[in-house]
Every structure is written in C-alpha cells, then in structure tokens.
Design a protein around this motif. Structure first.
Motif, PDB file in Angstrom:
ATOM      1  N   ASN A 127      37.192  54.067  44.258  1.00 29.81           N
ATOM      2  CA  ASN A 127      38.645  54.227  44.410  1.00 29.81           C
ATOM      3  C   ASN A 127      39.230  55.155  43.517  1.00 29.81           C
ATOM      4  O   ASN A 127      39.112  54.969  42.302  1.00 29.81           O
ATOM      5  CB  ASN A 127      39.345  52.702  44.054  1.00 29.81           C
ATOM      6  CG  ASN A 127      38.865  51.750  45.080  1.00 29.81           C
ATOM      7  OD1 ASN A 127      39.581  51.793  46.187  1.00 29.81           O
ATOM      8  ND2 ASN A 127      37.993  50.852  44.858  1.00 29.81           N
ATOM      9  N   VAL A 143      40.454  54.960  48.884  1.00 24.40           N
ATOM     10  CA  VAL A 143      40.164  53.713  48.914  1.00 24.40           C
ATOM     11  C   VAL A 143      39.069  53.327  49.306  1.00 24.40           C
ATOM     12  O   VAL A 143      38.874  53.595  50.543  1.00 24.40           O
ATOM     13  CB  VAL A 143      41.497  52.817  49.458  1.00 24.40           C
ATOM     14  CG1 VAL A 143      41.483  51.443  49.359  1.00 24.40           C
ATOM     15  CG2 VAL A 143      42.948  53.376  48.366  1.00 24.40           C
ATOM     16  N   GLU A 146      37.065  55.843  51.262  1.00 23.44           N
ATOM     17  CA  GLU A 146      37.708  56.592  52.334  1.00 23.44           C
ATOM     18  C   GLU A 146      38.986  57.122  52.230  1.00 23.44           C
ATOM     19  O   GLU A 146      39.779  56.537  51.300  1.00 23.44           O
ATOM     20  CB  GLU A 146      37.935  55.569  53.638  1.00 23.44           C
ATOM     21  CG  GLU A 146      36.488  55.039  54.263  1.00 23.44           C
ATOM     22  CD  GLU A 146      35.561  56.313  54.755  1.00 23.44           C
ATOM     23  OE1 GLU A 146      36.118  57.310  55.149  1.00 23.44           O
ATOM     24  OE2 GLU A 146      34.522  56.028  54.696  1.00 23.44           O
ATOM     25  N   ILE A 147      39.388  58.263  52.890  1.00 21.54           N
ATOM     26  CA  ILE A 147      40.741  58.958  52.698  1.00 21.54           C
ATOM     27  C   ILE A 147      41.799  58.044  53.072  1.00 21.54           C
ATOM     28  O   ILE A 147      41.671  57.448  54.131  1.00 21.54           O
ATOM     29  CB  ILE A 147      40.662  60.229  53.000  1.00 21.54           C
ATOM     30  CG1 ILE A 147      39.924  61.347  52.671  1.00 21.54           C
ATOM     31  CG2 ILE A 147      42.259  60.876  53.163  1.00 21.54           C
ATOM     32  CD1 ILE A 147      39.789  62.535  53.616  1.00 21.54           C
ATOM     33  N   VAL A 148      42.794  57.854  52.264  1.00 23.92           N
ATOM     34  CA  VAL A 148      44.044  57.311  52.721  1.00 23.92           C
ATOM     35  C   VAL A 148      44.922  58.316  53.575  1.00 23.92           C
ATOM     36  O   VAL A 148      45.120  59.264  53.043  1.00 23.92           O
ATOM     37  CB  VAL A 148      45.151  56.822  51.751  1.00 23.92           C
ATOM     38  CG1 VAL A 148      46.509  56.507  52.315  1.00 23.92           C
ATOM     39  CG2 VAL A 148      44.118  55.728  50.841  1.00 23.92           C
ATOM     40  N   GLN A 248      49.094  54.559  39.117  1.00 26.63           N
ATOM     41  CA  GLN A 248      48.416  53.271  38.606  1.00 26.63           C
ATOM     42  C   GLN A 248      48.894  52.110  39.222  1.00 26.63           C
ATOM     43  O   GLN A 248      48.123  51.211  39.606  1.00 26.63           O
ATOM     44  CB  GLN A 248      48.436  53.594  36.927  1.00 26.63           C
ATOM     45  CG  GLN A 248      48.124  52.384  36.189  1.00 26.63           C
ATOM     46  CD  GLN A 248      46.720  52.014  36.614  1.00 26.63           C
ATOM     47  OE1 GLN A 248      45.859  52.835  36.535  1.00 26.63           O
ATOM     48  NE2 GLN A 248      46.246  50.737  36.433  1.00 26.63           N
ATOM     49  N   PHE A 251      47.897  52.015  42.803  1.00 23.16           N
ATOM     50  CA  PHE A 251      46.632  52.107  43.326  1.00 23.16           C
ATOM     51  C   PHE A 251      45.802  51.421  42.449  1.00 23.16           C
ATOM     52  O   PHE A 251      44.532  51.089  42.994  1.00 23.16           O
ATOM     53  CB  PHE A 251      46.204  53.512  43.741  1.00 23.16           C
ATOM     54  CG  PHE A 251      46.839  54.276  44.831  1.00 23.16           C
ATOM     55  CD1 PHE A 251      46.786  53.804  46.118  1.00 23.16           C
ATOM     56  CD2 PHE A 251      48.018  55.280  44.436  1.00 23.16           C
ATOM     57  CE1 PHE A 251      47.113  54.395  47.179  1.00 23.16           C
ATOM     58  CE2 PHE A 251      48.460  55.893  45.646  1.00 23.16           C
ATOM     59  CZ  PHE A 251      48.148  55.640  46.894  1.00 23.16           C
ATOM     60  N   ASP A 252      46.165  51.579  41.306  1.00 25.45           N
ATOM     61  CA  ASP A 252      45.319  50.910  40.129  1.00 25.45           C
ATOM     62  C   ASP A 252      43.495  51.601  40.263  1.00 25.45           C
ATOM     63  O   ASP A 252      42.910  50.681  40.631  1.00 25.45           O
ATOM     64  CB  ASP A 252      45.161  49.343  40.310  1.00 25.45           C
ATOM     65  CG  ASP A 252      44.400  48.709  38.906  1.00 25.45           C
ATOM     66  OD1 ASP A 252      44.230  49.345  38.061  1.00 25.45           O
ATOM     67  OD2 ASP A 252      43.862  47.685  39.000  1.00 25.45           O
ATOM     68  N   PRO A 253      43.548  52.654  40.465  1.00 23.25           N
ATOM     69  CA  PRO A 253      42.334  53.354  40.907  1.00 23.25           C
ATOM     70  C   PRO A 253      41.190  53.335  39.575  1.00 23.25           C
ATOM     71  O   PRO A 253      41.801  53.012  38.502  1.00 23.25           O
ATOM     72  CB  PRO A 253      42.493  54.734  41.109  1.00 23.25           C
ATOM     73  CG  PRO A 253      43.720  54.991  40.207  1.00 23.25           C
ATOM     74  CD  PRO A 253      44.519  53.884  40.148  1.00 23.25           C
TER      75      PRO A 253
ATOM     76  N   VAL B 143      45.439  49.474  54.169  1.00 22.62           N
ATOM     77  CA  VAL B 143      45.041  50.783  54.599  1.00 22.62           C
ATOM     78  C   VAL B 143      44.047  50.260  55.498  1.00 22.62           C
ATOM     79  O   VAL B 143      42.844  49.532  54.959  1.00 22.62           O
ATOM     80  CB  VAL B 143      44.696  51.590  53.460  1.00 22.62           C
ATOM     81  CG1 VAL B 143      43.928  52.867  53.969  1.00 22.62           C
ATOM     82  CG2 VAL B 143      45.890  52.169  52.913  1.00 22.62           C
ATOM     83  N   VAL B 148      45.067  47.323  49.707  1.00 27.93           N
ATOM     84  CA  VAL B 148      44.716  48.238  48.526  1.00 27.93           C
ATOM     85  C   VAL B 148      44.625  47.411  47.235  1.00 27.93           C
ATOM     86  O   VAL B 148      45.930  46.885  47.000  1.00 27.93           O
ATOM     87  CB  VAL B 148      45.576  49.446  48.590  1.00 27.93           C
ATOM     88  CG1 VAL B 148      45.380  50.362  47.414  1.00 27.93           C
ATOM     89  CG2 VAL B 148      45.598  50.035  50.038  1.00 27.93           C
ATOM     90  N   GLY B 150      42.597  48.266  44.438  1.00 29.74           N
ATOM     91  CA  GLY B 150      41.944  49.056  43.265  1.00 29.74           C
ATOM     92  C   GLY B 150      40.966  48.361  42.520  1.00 29.74           C
ATOM     93  O   GLY B 150      40.038  47.655  42.961  1.00 29.74           O
ATOM     94  N   ARG B 151      41.230  48.262  40.994  1.00 26.57           N
ATOM     95  CA  ARG B 151      40.525  47.401  40.299  1.00 26.57           C
ATOM     96  C   ARG B 151      40.924  46.031  40.429  1.00 26.57           C
ATOM     97  O   ARG B 151      40.685  45.066  39.345  1.00 26.57           O
ATOM     98  CB  ARG B 151      40.408  47.985  38.715  1.00 26.57           C
ATOM     99  CG  ARG B 151      39.714  49.415  38.728  1.00 26.57           C
ATOM    100  CD  ARG B 151      40.003  50.039  37.297  1.00 26.57           C
ATOM    101  NE  ARG B 151      41.357  49.825  36.901  1.00 26.57           N
ATOM    102  CZ  ARG B 151      41.862  50.618  35.681  1.00 26.57           C
ATOM    103  NH1 ARG B 151      40.686  50.809  34.738  1.00 26.57           N
ATOM    104  NH2 ARG B 151      43.032  50.565  35.406  1.00 26.57           N
ATOM    105  N   ALA B 154      46.349  46.728  41.960  1.00 22.50           N
ATOM    106  CA  ALA B 154      47.195  47.624  42.847  1.00 22.50           C
ATOM    107  C   ALA B 154      48.448  46.735  43.509  1.00 22.50           C
ATOM    108  O   ALA B 154      48.528  45.671  43.676  1.00 22.50           O
ATOM    109  CB  ALA B 154      46.250  48.305  43.830  1.00 22.50           C
TER     110      ALA B 154
END
Lengths: 300, 300
Positions: A127, A143, A146-148, A248, A251-253, B143, B148, B150-151, B154
């Motif tokens: 992510n 995500v 994979e691409i969003v 952030q 998505f909180d990646p 998605v 979604v 994330g950690r 999200a």
C-alpha cells in the motif's frame, strides 16, 4: 525431446510527449533498453513506429508480453491524450494486431507508481502513495499491490483542491489544486516572486545573475543559508505536507514515495519535510525515478 | 448417512457509542436482529455483553462466522476507541476465545461503506466512495470490491483539508477539513449564522420560533423558498461538491453513495448537488442508511 523454453521477459514501454522508452525486463532487471522520438503527427505513425521498434527489440531479446504506459486516460479500452494524437484510440487492440502478443495498457503516472512499488523504493510494501513533484504533481496509488484506477481516470493526485477559496487558478479550470502549491514548478515560481521582492538577498542575486531561477539555482541559495530562500522553502513544505497529510487520512499507506525535480536534493529536501509530518507517516524518495515507467509497464 | 448442514448465515455486529446492533444475514437478507446498550464502563463488560448476546442469537439463528464493525482504529489487531473503553484491545482474539468462531473486525465507517456497496445502492459496482454527512463527514472507499484500509486508518475522508489558509478549525487539530464545511452539522451551523444575520427572513423566523435550527427545520425554509436559506444551501453544495470532485480526481469511482442527515431530503438534496457536478460523476443516495453497518460487518 523438444525443449520448451519459457520466456519470462516482458517488454515495458513508456510513451512520453517527447520520447518513447522501451525496456525488456527479466527477473526484475533491465536486460535491453532503447528510445525513439515520439511521433506527434498521426496515430498511425506513432503506432507503427512503436511496433517496428518492438519487433527490432524482439530479435535481440525475446519477450512474452508487452505493457505500455501512456499519457492520458483510457476509458473502455480507448485512449485519448492531450499532447499526442491519440483520440479514442483502441491502443491495446491495435498493438496486439501488429505484434501478435498480449498487450496491456495503463496511464503513465499509474505505471510509474506501480514500477516504483514493485521494483523500487516500495518493494517491501503493498500500500503506497507515489507523488511526482515536477511541472505538475502526478501520482499513483497502490492498494493491496494493485493500481487504483477506478473507471480509468484515478490517481490525479495533483488536482486535489486544498485551497477552495482564494486558491490559485489551475490549468484544469479549478482553483487551489495541490499542484499549484507543491510541484517543483510551483516552488520555482514562489522562489522567483520572493527573489524579485528581495533583490538584495542571496536568492535575489542568484536570480539576477542567471536571468531566471530553476530548482537547482534555488537550492544553491538554500545551501548558502539565504533566509529568503529558507522562508520560501518552509512555506512550500507546509503546502506539500498538507497534501501528504490529506492522502494519509484517505489511504493510510505504508509508505509515501516522492519523485521528481525537487527530490533530487535528497536529504536536504526529505529531512525538513519529515520535520513537518507526524512521525507515523513514512516518506521516502523514489529510487527508480525516470525508469519507474518502463518497470511499471513491464509488470502490468 | 449424516447430513452435513452448511451454515451460510453470518452475524454482523455494529458497535456504536450508544447501542450495539446485531443482525444475522443469510442470502443478503436480515433474518434476525437485536440491539443492546453499549457498556461504556469497561472493556471486559462490553466484550462480555456483546458475546452473551451473540450466544443468545445463535440459539435462534445459527451462524458460521462473525464480523464486527467498531468505532476507532485497529492497528496490528489492537483496537482503540475514543468514546468506548477499548484501548489496544485485541478484539478479534478476545471474541474468538469467547465464541469459538471465526471473527473479523473492521472500522465501523468502512463497514458501512462495504455494506452499502455489497448490499445497497452500490451493488452493481466494484469501485465506490461512500460519504456519510452527519455530525462529521465519515466515509469509506471500495476499490476492486474491497475496503481501502491501508495500515488500518484509511477512509478518514472528512479530514481532507480543502481550505488550508483561513480554514475553520477542526476537532482533529487541523484547519479547513472537509467536515467543517460539508457535514450536516456544518450546514446547520451555516444556516444558524445566516438566520441570526437575517432575522426577518423565513429562515430567521423559523430559527426564532424554535429556539434553534436543525436539518429538518432548515429544509422547511427551503420548501418555503426562503432566499436566505437557498443561498446557504447553494454555498453548502459548493463546498460538498469540492470534496466530491477531489475524490473523483483521486478515485474516479463508478459511483458516489451519500448517506446521513441531509440526504434524507432525497431529490431536494440530490438534484441541486448534481447540477454542481460534471455529468460524468455518478452520485446516488445510499439505500441501507443505518443498516449498512451490520450488512458490511456480516460480509467481512
């Protein structure tokens, strides 16, 4: 017994406004690369030249599949690009017909994000948010690996409005888009304004001497501890960090990967940015930079 | 021969600050539902009361799995919630131990989004953005059919800053968050300000008569064609549409699903909103509304 050689290599193509870049990638490494100028005259011209180059490359390094990153938006398999002649072009169909191989196409910024996550600084993550700070702010979000892409147009991260009232007008027609504040071009614009208001500063002299500023000249002023340049940079990082914090929240990646002009400064750029962000936000500079596109395309 | 009866039903639990809602869902339908007050005193208390209710329900309607939507954030399996006693609580582990069944947990807003997409207005779609316009702006993004997350944090869509300079202060500490402009509470606040500045308007009289405004009273003024209320609503829809367009740029979803207070007005709310948006953006009012949470939890 006939030996059935399995071809693991794939061809990644990154179609840009100026050049088309090709790379055969095998086991995560570029084993062959080439480049041709982008034909901006006709769809037929650009398709034919790309496919001719593909065939030449195949003679040197056979590959089993082709992935292509293209500027613009692909809706229902039809590609339209502002600065290239594509207009509702069935890109995949046309290339498969000419090459006799499976072809996959994707937006170029999304490809670059995918390449960076699969082969570059994001290898350890599933992510990630990739932001390219260049003329505009490009991006891509990964995500679960994979691409969003949504309906095909997702990932226009630079066109998130962060200043709705009294925002700067963007080329897209909206006001206050992130790229008007956080792109490398925006930094140079902010620096130029400050240089003209502070002609006796170090930044002002550098601007006067060179006729105009660019990213490299701006950081010269920073290295010379020019307070005017430092104030511009601090404000720029405030804007960029507002964008990063927004992504952030959304998505909180596991990681943010930043690419493009301003990131070439390395730690001189990254350290003051991190100081503006919550320690829980993981930000890195992208590793592949301009190769990210072919890597991502090859991995489609 | 022994008949091996396969249990297809699942139990969805929606843990709220006031009530905990339970629903057994089989073949996309609620076949049993119940509700208990939320124990705000202790982790042990709330866990035990939830699990006791689960066991009672199992006697009426057996289920094979449990999904639970919880307010707050789950990092590495540990749940922390501001307005309930959970603090680094291993919620899944604790519930599995007590129930002897597989349990899955997810943030409540994300659950509601998932429920709405899998069983409600988003059934036809794999990519959706769900926005709940209530006290704040909650949300969730789907998605490729999945949340979604994330950690784990999200989907905090209401905390996207859209007015970085001179923005309204948000409870989260940042300025200019979407929820300060586009929540139902924000609409009521904007309406109250306008009512006080225009005491001789229809909106002003309604506010004076009732002591204060709420969403329902505001729309009374709209139905009476009060120009002051109409101006407030128009401005509110501008803010909301800025948020929606941002998510459009980021996700390009097949559909936006809107829930919460203001959406109860149906077409009186939706039609003027659509007029502010590009025709390519597909916006609908959520169907499940307050049942979305249990549906989403059951489908985890």
């Amino acid at each position: 017994m006939v030996e059935n050689k399995i071809i693991t290599a794939t061809l990644g193509i990154d179609v840009g406004g100026t050049d088309v870049k090709f790379a055969v990638i095998d086991n995560g490494e570029i084993v062959c690369r080439s480049k041709i100028p982008s034909n901006r005259e006709s769809v037929e011209g650009i398709l034919q030249e790309i496919c001719d180059e593909c065939k030449k490359i195949a003679e040197l390094h056979p590959y089993g599949k082709v992935g292509v990153g293209v500027p613009g938006v692909i809706y229902d398999g039809l590609l339209s690009t502002d600065n290239l002649p594509f207009k509702d072009t069935p890109i995949v169909e046309e290339m498969e017909k000419r090459l006799g191989l499976q072809v996959t196409a994707e937006n170029d910024a999304n490809c670059a994000a995918l390449g960076e996550v699969r082969y570059g600084g994001g290898k350890a993550y599933k992510n990630a948010v990739v932001l390219t700070l260049g003329t505009g702010v490009g991006g891509g979000v990964i995500v679960n690996g994979e691409i969003v892409r949504g309906r095909g147009g997702a990932g226009e991260l630079g066109h998130m409005v962060i200043q709705a009232e009294n925002g700067l007008l963007c080329a897209c027609g909206r006001k206050g888009c992130l790229e008007q504040y956080a792109s490398t071009r925006a930094l140079v614009r902010q620096a130029t304004e400050a240089a003209k208001e502070n002609t006796d500063s170090i930044l002002g002299s550098i601007c006067k001497e060179n006729g105009e500023l660019n990213g490299k000249l701006f950081f010269e002023a920073i290295h010379k501890n020019c307070p005017v340049a430092e104030a511009v940079f601090d404000r720029y990082l405030d804007w960029l960090s507002i964008g990063i914090k927004n992504f952030q929240m959304i998505f909180d990646p596991e990681v943010f990967l930043l690419a493009g002009g301003v990131t070439k400064e390395g730690d001189n750029f990254l350290k003051p940015l991190l100081a503006k962000l919550d320690g829980k936000i993981n930000v890195k500079i992208a590793e592949l930079q301009s190769d990210a596109g072919v890597f991502g395309a090859a991995s489609l």
